[in-house]
Design an enzyme around this catalytic site. Structure first.
Site, PDB file in Angstrom:
ATOM      1  N   THR A  53       3.919  12.918  -3.649  1.00 36.50           N
ATOM      2  CA  THR A  53       4.019  11.443  -4.111  1.00 36.50           C
ATOM      3  C   THR A  53       2.634  10.885  -4.251  1.00 36.50           C
ATOM      4  OG1 THR A  53       3.800  10.719  -1.666  1.00 36.50           O
ATOM      5  CG2 THR A  53       5.895  11.473  -2.641  1.00 36.50           C
ATOM      6  N   CYS A  54       2.676   9.472  -4.581  1.00 37.87           N
ATOM      7  CA  CYS A  54       1.265   8.905  -4.629  1.00 37.87           C
ATOM      8  C   CYS A  54       0.581   8.909  -3.205  1.00 37.87           C
ATOM      9  CB  CYS A  54       1.595   7.585  -5.019  1.00 37.87           C
ATOM     10  SG  CYS A  54       2.414   6.344  -4.377  1.00 37.87           S
ATOM     11  N   ARG A  56       0.937  11.492  -0.828  1.00 37.80           N
ATOM     12  CA  ARG A  56       0.689  12.549  -0.171  1.00 37.80           C
ATOM     13  C   ARG A  56       1.128  13.933  -1.120  1.00 37.80           C
ATOM     14  NH1 ARG A  56       2.199  13.000   4.645  1.00 37.80           N
ATOM     15  NH2 ARG A  56       2.270  10.677   4.941  1.00 37.80           N
ATOM     16  N   HIS A 103       5.243  17.851  11.858  1.00 42.04           N
ATOM     17  CA  HIS A 103       4.675  17.284  10.731  1.00 42.04           C
ATOM     18  C   HIS A 103       5.624  16.776   9.680  1.00 42.04           C
ATOM     19  CE1 HIS A 103       1.459  15.888   7.801  1.00 42.04           C
ATOM     20  NE2 HIS A 103       2.193  16.521   6.975  1.00 42.04           N
ATOM     21  N   SER A 113       3.764   7.566   7.080  1.00 38.52           N
ATOM     22  CA  SER A 113       3.588   6.732   5.900  1.00 38.52           C
ATOM     23  C   SER A 113       2.535   5.803   6.062  1.00 38.52           C
ATOM     24  CB  SER A 113       4.976   6.043   5.502  1.00 38.52           C
ATOM     25  OG  SER A 113       5.908   7.243   5.193  1.00 38.52           O
ATOM     26  N   GLU A 118       8.798   2.910   5.844  1.00 32.41           N
ATOM     27  CA  GLU A 118       9.349   2.822   4.604  1.00 32.41           C
ATOM     28  C   GLU A 118      10.144   3.977   4.271  1.00 32.41           C
ATOM     29  OE1 GLU A 118       8.380   4.543   1.630  1.00 32.41           O
ATOM     30  OE2 GLU A 118       6.898   6.045   2.437  1.00 32.41           O
ATOM     31  N   GLN A 124      12.152  11.053  -1.534  1.00 32.86           N
ATOM     32  CA  GLN A 124      11.062  11.804  -2.032  1.00 32.86           C
ATOM     33  C   GLN A 124      11.387  13.285  -1.449  1.00 32.86           C
ATOM     34  OE1 GLN A 124       7.939   9.219  -1.118  1.00 32.86           O
ATOM     35  NE2 GLN A 124       8.035   8.353  -3.199  1.00 32.86           N
ATOM     36  N   GLY A 193       5.026 -21.258 -11.341  1.00 31.98           N
ATOM     37  CA  GLY A 193       4.062 -20.558 -11.565  1.00 31.98           C
ATOM     38  C   GLY A 193       4.328 -19.054 -11.928  1.00 31.98           C
ATOM     39  N   GLY A 195       2.418 -16.155 -11.373  1.00 31.81           N
ATOM     40  CA  GLY A 195       1.485 -15.217 -10.848  1.00 31.81           C
ATOM     41  C   GLY A 195       2.240 -13.910 -10.184  1.00 31.81           C
ATOM     42  N   MET A 197       2.431 -12.775  -7.334  1.00 36.52           N
ATOM     43  CA  MET A 197       3.450 -12.769  -5.994  1.00 36.52           C
ATOM     44  C   MET A 197       4.509 -13.340  -6.278  1.00 36.52           C
ATOM     45  SD  MET A 197       1.979 -12.015  -2.989  1.00 36.52           S
ATOM     46  CE  MET A 197       1.731 -13.322  -1.597  1.00 36.52           C
TER      47      MET A 197
END
Lengths: 441, 274
Positions: A53-54, A56, A103, A113, A118, A124, A193, A195, A197
């Site tokens: 994953t991004c 691990r 682990h 994580s 999460e 995954q 707006g 943006g 967020m």
């Protein structure tokens, strides 16, 4: 010493390796099958599951023994991803047996994580395991371990609140909106707006079932683009005061340096809403909404600082819940340890069954010579039944002793009692027994 | 006293407080849970509530069989019946709210009526024949049902005000996390207040029919009090719809109406004196 294969993990994660290196060490979908096949063919591991994953990349495997595998695995991985082996070894970790099991369970339970709790990681891991099963990279050991791991993940999910409460500002805004308005489906959201967020909040709200969006922006192009993405209508800023009463939720995230939504606008909207609650979120810095707007009846204003406080509360709660989750990991890891210890009696159990099976078959051959197939079938059924009954108690007891960490001693005495193949017992006990016999003589 | 005939009542009188206590403890555990989301597999509150409803219904049936009439006339009887009504409305409210997190608060008034009622329950008393007619029973049952609905609405209105305060003052406490959304509390309180209003209107019409009264002249202070209660709740319902007096203002009206109801039934009338 244990006689069964050992589970291991070699990996890098967000704590041990910087982002660019983690990206380099990712297993690409096209490279993964070749990499695992080469590990299996070279006999480096008997089974494999690769999680990438991004945050691990980890290789789980089984070998007998696994302690000395690290260099071979690092070489294979660095060859696959084109990363210098030395660089990899500086940032990776290699765990064997109980620490590897613990682990995996912590990873699945999202205790390892980047964002504690999460739950994406559970999916995954499930996907990585599913891929390994489909490609037949797993067998007895990793199947049992990953199924136990996924069970642990589900327990953590259902028995603790580790995944509850928003830990991002934009999601906290959605959670607070739910606390005021309940179900958000059917509600109208005004986004002032365009943006990052605000867009993130719109994404969360869209996921929560909101389908009516009104986008207000100085630039019509940006508002049109968001309206096309999420559905809804785009408006100019001048239309805001007249349109605000249609909104149940207003999120303001402009880059303006002054007040964009005055208390007067809000009071007017609240009046026209006929008592329906109005939820205002100001995630701009400096503030877009006048503070006095929150004093209007049935109007609730939350600023970015309020959202930060809510997030902080939730982070604390997740930390609290992580203690319960760690206890579940320990409990499930202990179960795996008992299961693994119990595996040491498997050769003895196998020898015991083979010996008596052989006896039964020979006896049937002797007695049933010339008998009809029906009589032979009856004798075989009788033999099987008796064999199962006779071996049930010793087998159960042996397994139980194995799970209590007495596998070697139990195997030795079972081998002596049932006169099994001498290799089934441990050498040190045999030596001890021989010495005793010599002393007796 | 005939001990054999009274035995089931004695046993149920002993069981009822235990059942309420167990149910409230189960609801308390649900409310004070550190989980933000409800655990749907938790069976404690459901079992506790079933125990309460069974014990309470059985006690009412046992008393009805022994007294040969519906127990509605003395303070103890009326409180016991009101408690049972509150428990039933609590069940309905739980179904409609789809949450068990309110149970600690919505079942507590039922316990607060039922348990003291046990101390006031005495031997059967003789009643004038007029009081045993069906219309009078309908009048009292509708009246007690309206009190129960108003009590439930008042509890929900109070919870609304607590949650409103939490939100306005940004207190992200356990109460904030575990109470239902503000809008849900508002709608529930309004629904029960409206139900209570309808029941009270029905009770007043039936009562007037029973006494053959066709004007408001000669009204007793307690009757005037009840009309004031009715006016407050009716006014709140109309203002909500016509003027948009929702949320905090509506909750305050409900609490005012409930206070008027308590005064009408205590200071003006004396507790359930028929």
């Amino acid at each position: 010493m244990s006689t069964h294969p050992q589970v291991f993990v070699l990996g890098v994660n967000h704590r041990t390796a910087p982002g660019p290196l983690r990206d380099q060490l990712l297993f690409r979908d096209d490279a993964l099958p070749g990499f695992v096949q080469s590990l299996l063919q070279k006999g480096i591991t008997r089974e494999a599951v690769v999680l990438s994953t991004c945050n691990r990349s980890e290789i789980y495997g089984v070998a007998e023994p696994a302690e000395n595998l690290r260099p071979a695995l690092e070489e294979a991985w660095s060859d696959c991803c084109g990363v210098e082996e030395k660089r990899l070894s500086e940032h990776d970790y290699f765990l064997v047996e109980a620490p590897a099991v613990r682990h995996l369970f912590r990873v699945i339970g999202s205790l390892d994580s980047m964002v504690l709790g999460e739950m994406q990681i559970l999916g995954q891991v499930k996907e990585a395991y599913q891929t390994a099963v489909e490609r037949q990279w797993t067998d007895f050991y990793l199947n049992h371990l990953f199924q136990a791991g996924l069970h642990t993940g589900k327990r953590i999910h259902s028995e603790t609140g580790i995944h509850e409460g928003a830990v991002s500002i934009s999601y906290a805004a959605v959670e607070l909106a739910r606390k005021v308005l309940g179900d958000l489906r059917g509600k109208t959201v005004g986004l002032v707006g365009t943006g990052e967020m605000g867009e993130l909040a719109a994404q969360h709200l869209h996921r929560a079932g909101v389908r009516a969006f009104l986008f207000f922006n100085r630039s019509a192009a940006s508002a049109d683009s968001l309206a096309a993405t999420f559905g809804g209508k785009s408006h100019t800023m001048d239309e805001l005061p007249g349109t605000m009463a249609q909104c149940d939720i207003v999120i303001s995230a402009t880059g303006a340096t002054g007040i964009v939504i005055t208390a007067e606008y809000v009071r007017d909207a609240a009046r026209r809403r006929h008592g329906e609650p109005l939820f205002l979120i100001d995630i701009a810095a400096p503030a877009d909404i006048e503070a006095a707007a929150g004093e209007a009846e049935n109007t609730f204003l939350f600023t970015i600082d309020d959202l930060k406080n809510a997030v902080q509360e939730n982070v604390e709660l997740r930390r609290e819940a992580s203690r319960k989750a760690e206890a579940i990991v320990e409990e499930e890891a202990a179960r795996i340890a008992a299961w693994t210890a119990g595996l040491d009696v498997v050769p003895t159990l196998k020898a015991l069954r083979e010996k008596y099976q052989d006896m039964v078959e020979r006896e049937i051959d002797k007695r049933a010579a010339g008998a009809t197939p029906e009589v032979r079938a009856q004798l075989e059924a009788l033999g099987r039944g008796l064999l199962n009954k006779f071996l049930h108690a010793p087998s159960t007891r042996l397994k139980a002793l194995g799970e209590q960490g007495e596998a070697q001693r139990a195997s030795y005495y079972a081998s002596s009692l049932f006169a099994l193949d001498a290799s089934a017992g441990p050498a040190e006990l045999k030596t001890e027994s021989r010495d005793k016999q010599n002393a007796d003589r | 006293m005939d001990i054999a005939a009274a035995f089931p009542i004695l046993v149920l009188k002993g069981l009822l407080p235990v059942a309420y206590l167990a149910a409230l403890v189960a609801y308390g555990r649900t409310f004070f849970s550190d989980r933000a989301r409800e655990n749907e597999s938790e069976t404690g509150p459901k079992t506790g509530l079933m125990g309460v409803l069974l014990a309470h219904s059985a006690l009412l049936i046992a008393i009805t069989l022994r007294f040969q009439r519906v127990p509605l006339w003395t303070l103890g009887e009326a409180l016991l019946f009101l408690g049972w009504m509150l428990a039933v409305l609590h069940l309905l409210s739980e179904w409609s709210a789809e949450t068990r997190r309110l149970g600690l608060f919505t079942l507590a008034p039922a316990a607060a009526c039922a348990v003291p009622a046990l101390f006031f329950l005495g031997d059967p008393i003789a009643l004038p024949p007029d009081y045993l007619g069906a219309w009078f029973i309908f009048h009292i049952v509708a009246s007690l049902a309206s009190y129960a609905a108003f009590s439930l609405a008042a509890v929900l209105a109070l919870l609304y005000l607590i949650q409103h305060r939490n939100l306005k003052q940004k207190h992200f406490t356990l109460t904030f996390r575990n109470l239902p959304p503000l809008d849900k509390l508002d709608r529930l309180a309004a629904t029960w207040a409206f139900m209570g209003t309808l029941l009270m209107i029905a009770s007043s019409v039936i009562g007037a029919w029973w006494v053959r009264r066709d004007s408001l002249r000669g009204m007793t202070p307690s009757e005037a009090g009840i009309f004031a209660v009715l006016a407050i709740f009716l006014g709140a319902a109309i203002a909500r719809r016509a003027l948009g007096w929702r949320g905090k203002r509506h909750a305050q009206w409900i609490l005012l109406g409930f206070a008027a109801l308590v005064i009408a039934n205590s200071v003006l009338h004396g507790f359930f004196r028929y």
